[in-house]
Write a protein that holds these residues in place. Structure first.
Motif, short mmCIF file in Angstrom:
data_model
loop_
_atom_site.label_atom_id
_atom_site.label_comp_id
_atom_site.label_asym_id
_atom_site.label_seq_id
_atom_site.Cartn_x
_atom_site.Cartn_y
_atom_site.Cartn_z
N LYS A 1 0.81 -1.22 0.00
CA LYS A 1 0.00 0.00 0.00
C LYS A 1 0.85 1.27 0.00
CE LYS A 1 -3.96 -2.16 2.20
NZ LYS A 1 -4.83 -2.20 3.38
N ILE A 2 2.16 1.12 -0.01
CA ILE A 2 3.08 2.27 -0.03
C ILE A 2 3.66 2.38 -1.44
CG2 ILE A 2 5.22 3.23 0.89
CD1 ILE A 2 4.64 1.68 3.50
N ASP A 3 3.56 3.56 -2.03
CA ASP A 3 4.08 3.77 -3.39
C ASP A 3 5.57 3.54 -3.44
OD1 ASP A 3 1.56 4.46 -4.36
OD2 ASP A 3 1.88 6.61 -4.08
N ALA A 4 6.00 2.88 -4.50
CA ALA A 4 7.43 2.65 -4.72
C ALA A 4 8.08 3.93 -5.20
CB ALA A 4 7.64 1.54 -5.73
N GLN A 5 9.30 4.16 -4.75
CA GLN A 5 10.14 5.24 -5.24
C GLN A 5 11.31 4.60 -5.98
OE1 GLN A 5 11.05 6.87 -1.32
NE2 GLN A 5 9.98 8.74 -1.92
N PHE A 6 11.71 5.20 -7.07
CA PHE A 6 12.85 4.72 -7.84
C PHE A 6 13.92 5.81 -7.75
CE2 PHE A 6 9.15 2.56 -9.33
CZ PHE A 6 9.57 1.26 -9.53
N ILE A 7 15.02 5.50 -7.06
CA ILE A 7 16.04 6.48 -6.78
C ILE A 7 17.31 6.11 -7.54
CG2 ILE A 7 17.42 7.61 -4.99
CD1 ILE A 7 15.17 6.74 -3.00
N GLU A 8 17.77 7.01 -8.40
CA GLU A 8 19.03 6.80 -9.09
C GLU A 8 20.17 7.34 -8.22
OE1 GLU A 8 19.52 7.42 -13.30
OE2 GLU A 8 17.35 7.78 -13.47
N LYS A 9 21.26 6.60 -8.20
CA LYS A 9 22.48 7.01 -7.48
C LYS A 9 22.21 7.29 -6.00
CE LYS A 9 24.57 8.70 -11.68
NZ LYS A 9 25.28 9.75 -12.37
N GLY B 1 25.66 6.58 -4.91
CA GLY B 1 26.06 5.32 -5.53
C GLY B 1 25.75 5.30 -7.02
N ASN B 2 25.60 4.10 -7.56
CA ASN B 2 25.32 3.91 -8.98
C ASN B 2 24.09 3.04 -9.17
OD1 ASN B 2 27.69 5.22 -10.19
ND2 ASN B 2 28.80 3.65 -9.06
N GLY B 3 23.39 3.24 -10.28
CA GLY B 3 22.25 2.41 -10.60
C GLY B 3 20.98 2.86 -9.90
N ALA C 1 24.01 -2.32 -9.24
CA ALA C 1 23.85 -1.04 -8.53
C ALA C 1 24.50 -1.10 -7.15
CB ALA C 1 22.38 -0.69 -8.40
N ASN C 2 24.75 0.07 -6.58
CA ASN C 2 25.24 0.17 -5.21
C ASN C 2 24.76 1.46 -4.58
OD1 ASN C 2 27.57 1.34 -7.02
ND2 ASN C 2 27.91 2.21 -4.98
N SER C 3 24.68 1.42 -3.25
CA SER C 3 24.44 2.67 -2.51
C SER C 3 25.78 3.35 -2.33
CB SER C 3 23.80 2.37 -1.15
OG SER C 3 24.70 1.68 -0.31
N GLY C 4 25.76 4.63 -2.13
CA GLY C 4 27.00 5.35 -1.85
C GLY C 4 27.48 5.08 -0.44
N TYR C 5 28.78 5.19 -0.24
CA TYR C 5 29.37 5.00 1.08
C TYR C 5 28.94 6.16 1.97
CZ TYR C 5 33.02 3.63 4.42
OH TYR C 5 33.69 3.21 5.53
N HIS C 6 28.34 5.85 3.12
CA HIS C 6 27.83 6.90 4.00
C HIS C 6 27.96 6.49 5.46
CE1 HIS C 6 24.46 4.18 3.23
NE2 HIS C 6 23.96 4.55 4.39
#
Length: 109
Positions: free
Chosen positions: A7-15, A19-21, A44-49
């Motif tokens: 029931k929660i809308d999907a978000q599509f986040i680039e980078k 990160g990448n992807g 893909a990867n998340s950025g180092y944080h």
């Protein structure tokens, strides 16, 4: 309280976090926690944080990948849990050919 991610809308986040992807995520957020059902696309990867003021618990539901965690590299697969305590840093990588699907919980401290 039941959280129905369907029931929660999907978000599509680039980078995501630099990160990448693409990261697909459905997020429940209140003042105390962020609870996310997410899919990191192949390659893909998340950025180092760094986690300041919160920590993160990541339960891998399907797929394979690895984390850069502080000065180490840790492989993950379905059923593994990665924990990044407050004050530590990490990045997640999808090393497989299918989505890396995970449930992440970020409690605020």
């Amino acid at each position: 309280m039941i959280i129905d991610f369907q029931k929660i809308d999907a978000q599509f986040i680039e980078k995501f976090k630099g990160g990448n992807g693409i990261l697909e995520t459905r997020n429940f957020v209140d003042e105390q926690n962020k609870i996310m059902l997410s899919q990191l696309k192949p390659g893909a990867n998340s950025g180092y944080h760094r986690h300041e003021g919160n920590s993160e618990i990541v339960y891998i539901l399907s797929g394979v990948g690895h984390f850069e965690y502080d000065d180490t590299q840790e492989s993950v697969k379905a059923g593994d849990v990665h924990y990044c305590p407050m004050g530590h840093a990490h990045a997640m990588y999808n090393d497989g050919e299918e989505d890396l699907v995970y449930l992440a919980i970020v409690p605020e401290h």
